[in-house]
Design a protein around this motif. Sequence first.
Motif, mmCIF file in Angstrom:
data_model
loop_
_atom_site.group_PDB
_atom_site.id
_atom_site.type_symbol
_atom_site.label_atom_id
_atom_site.label_comp_id
_atom_site.label_asym_id
_atom_site.label_seq_id
_atom_site.Cartn_x
_atom_site.Cartn_y
_atom_site.Cartn_z
ATOM 1 N N GLU A 71 -26.538 -9.934 9.743
ATOM 2 C CA GLU A 71 -26.742 -11.249 9.131
ATOM 3 C C GLU A 71 -27.391 -12.213 10.115
ATOM 4 O O GLU A 71 -28.309 -12.956 9.765
ATOM 5 C CB GLU A 71 -25.414 -11.819 8.630
ATOM 6 C CG GLU A 71 -25.593 -13.138 7.892
ATOM 7 C CD GLU A 71 -24.308 -13.657 7.285
ATOM 8 O OE1 GLU A 71 -24.304 -14.848 6.927
ATOM 9 O OE2 GLU A 71 -23.334 -12.899 7.152
ATOM 10 N N LEU A 72 -26.950 -12.195 11.361
ATOM 11 C CA LEU A 72 -27.562 -13.058 12.384
ATOM 12 C C LEU A 72 -29.022 -12.691 12.604
ATOM 13 O O LEU A 72 -29.876 -13.574 12.757
ATOM 14 C CB LEU A 72 -26.784 -12.968 13.697
ATOM 15 C CG LEU A 72 -25.425 -13.643 13.710
ATOM 16 C CD1 LEU A 72 -24.694 -13.330 15.012
ATOM 17 C CD2 LEU A 72 -25.563 -15.145 13.531
ATOM 18 N N VAL A 73 -29.326 -11.405 12.624
ATOM 19 C CA VAL A 73 -30.698 -10.946 12.803
ATOM 20 C C VAL A 73 -31.581 -11.463 11.669
ATOM 21 O O VAL A 73 -32.677 -11.979 11.904
ATOM 22 C CB VAL A 73 -30.741 -9.400 12.887
ATOM 23 C CG1 VAL A 73 -32.156 -8.864 12.717
ATOM 24 C CG2 VAL A 73 -30.135 -8.921 14.192
ATOM 25 N N VAL A 74 -31.108 -11.345 10.448
ATOM 26 C CA VAL A 74 -31.888 -11.804 9.295
ATOM 27 C C VAL A 74 -32.049 -13.317 9.317
ATOM 28 O O VAL A 74 -33.146 -13.837 9.111
ATOM 29 C CB VAL A 74 -31.262 -11.315 7.970
ATOM 30 C CG1 VAL A 74 -31.938 -11.959 6.774
ATOM 31 C CG2 VAL A 74 -31.343 -9.797 7.887
ATOM 32 N N ARG A 75 -30.976 -14.029 9.568
ATOM 33 C CA ARG A 75 -31.080 -15.499 9.628
ATOM 34 C C ARG A 75 -32.032 -15.938 10.741
ATOM 35 O O ARG A 75 -32.799 -16.884 10.563
ATOM 36 C CB ARG A 75 -29.702 -16.125 9.809
ATOM 37 C CG ARG A 75 -28.838 -16.035 8.570
ATOM 38 C CD ARG A 75 -27.524 -16.794 8.761
ATOM 39 N NE ARG A 75 -26.642 -16.569 7.652
ATOM 40 C CZ ARG A 75 -26.746 -17.170 6.458
ATOM 41 N NH1 ARG A 75 -27.715 -18.016 6.239
ATOM 42 N NH2 ARG A 75 -25.891 -16.905 5.499
ATOM 43 N N HIS A 76 -31.981 -15.241 11.871
ATOM 44 C CA HIS A 76 -32.875 -15.558 12.990
ATOM 45 C C HIS A 76 -34.334 -15.321 12.594
ATOM 46 O O HIS A 76 -35.219 -16.067 13.009
ATOM 47 C CB HIS A 76 -32.495 -14.711 14.211
ATOM 48 C CG HIS A 76 -33.329 -14.984 15.404
ATOM 49 N ND1 HIS A 76 -33.190 -16.113 16.172
ATOM 50 C CD2 HIS A 76 -34.337 -14.270 15.961
ATOM 51 C CE1 HIS A 76 -34.079 -16.093 17.144
ATOM 52 N NE2 HIS A 76 -34.779 -14.978 17.041
ATOM 53 N N ALA A 77 -34.588 -14.293 11.804
ATOM 54 C CA ALA A 77 -35.944 -14.010 11.349
ATOM 55 C C ALA A 77 -36.410 -15.006 10.290
ATOM 56 O O ALA A 77 -37.592 -15.374 10.250
ATOM 57 C CB ALA A 77 -36.021 -12.590 10.792
ATOM 58 N N LEU A 78 -35.504 -15.448 9.442
ATOM 59 C CA LEU A 78 -35.878 -16.378 8.368
ATOM 60 C C LEU A 78 -36.254 -17.763 8.891
ATOM 61 O O LEU A 78 -37.139 -18.413 8.340
ATOM 62 C CB LEU A 78 -34.727 -16.508 7.361
ATOM 63 C CG LEU A 78 -34.491 -15.309 6.450
ATOM 64 C CD1 LEU A 78 -33.217 -15.518 5.634
ATOM 65 C CD2 LEU A 78 -35.688 -15.059 5.548
ATOM 66 N N GLY A 90 -33.824 -12.977 2.733
ATOM 67 C CA GLY A 90 -33.372 -11.841 3.515
ATOM 68 C C GLY A 90 -32.391 -10.985 2.750
ATOM 69 O O GLY A 90 -31.719 -11.456 1.839
ATOM 70 N N VAL A 91 -32.338 -9.720 3.130
ATOM 71 C CA VAL A 91 -31.406 -8.793 2.511
ATOM 72 C C VAL A 91 -30.943 -7.791 3.570
ATOM 73 O O VAL A 91 -31.695 -7.423 4.467
ATOM 74 C CB VAL A 91 -32.048 -8.077 1.293
ATOM 75 C CG1 VAL A 91 -33.200 -7.212 1.692
ATOM 76 C CG2 VAL A 91 -31.026 -7.293 0.511
ATOM 77 N N ILE A 92 -29.675 -7.398 3.464
ATOM 78 C CA ILE A 92 -29.095 -6.386 4.334
ATOM 79 C C ILE A 92 -28.688 -5.220 3.442
ATOM 80 O O ILE A 92 -27.988 -5.417 2.452
ATOM 81 C CB ILE A 92 -27.869 -6.935 5.087
ATOM 82 C CG1 ILE A 92 -28.270 -8.111 5.953
ATOM 83 C CG2 ILE A 92 -27.219 -5.834 5.926
ATOM 84 C CD1 ILE A 92 -27.084 -8.911 6.489
ATOM 85 N N LEU A 93 -29.148 -4.026 3.797
ATOM 86 C CA LEU A 93 -28.831 -2.838 3.012
ATOM 87 C C LEU A 93 -28.268 -1.753 3.915
ATOM 88 O O LEU A 93 -28.733 -1.571 5.036
ATOM 89 C CB LEU A 93 -30.082 -2.297 2.312
ATOM 90 C CG LEU A 93 -30.722 -3.211 1.272
ATOM 91 C CD1 LEU A 93 -32.067 -2.639 0.824
ATOM 92 C CD2 LEU A 93 -29.802 -3.369 0.075
ATOM 93 N N ALA A 94 -27.291 -1.032 3.405
ATOM 94 C CA ALA A 94 -26.747 0.113 4.132
ATOM 95 C C ALA A 94 -27.543 1.345 3.762
ATOM 96 O O ALA A 94 -27.856 1.567 2.593
ATOM 97 C CB ALA A 94 -25.273 0.309 3.776
#
Length: 150
Positions: A71-78, A90-94
């Motif tokens: 989540e931090l990685v995605v927020r940092h990218a956004l 952003g989306v996080i998928l397993a």
Amino acid sequence: MKTLLIAVDNTPVAEKVISLAIEEAQAHKANVVVLCCVDPAYSSCNQPIEIDAGEDPADFIPAQDEQNTAELVVRHALAPLLRAGIAARGVILAGDAAETIVTQSQQLNASMIIMGRRHLSSFNRLLKGSVSAAVIERAHCPVLIDVRKD
């Protein structure tokens, strides 16, 4: 409108991928979807985690750590995408990283996948495999790999 899928992880390469995505999104007037893949062994849920949904990970501590990092990685990218005026989410998928990136790009009908390369040694590439090579082999759209080293 075109959609660019950028795949990021918690490595220094992500910064370069984000800046490359900003350039491409501005040049093509495209929306961006930021994707971070989580190892299914450390995932506490079977559903995609949408960043704007605000759901907390389950109680399993390693899964929570993995998903919090994602989540931090995605927020940092956004953040820089939004500062540049680019429509992004952003989306996080397993799942297996290469398979998940390709599948998500197909579901989004992405115009391009943008990702980095870790510069693994020959031994580690043999042991772990190359995610970028696997994505290039399977993708239905162009794949832009940022190969710059730190």
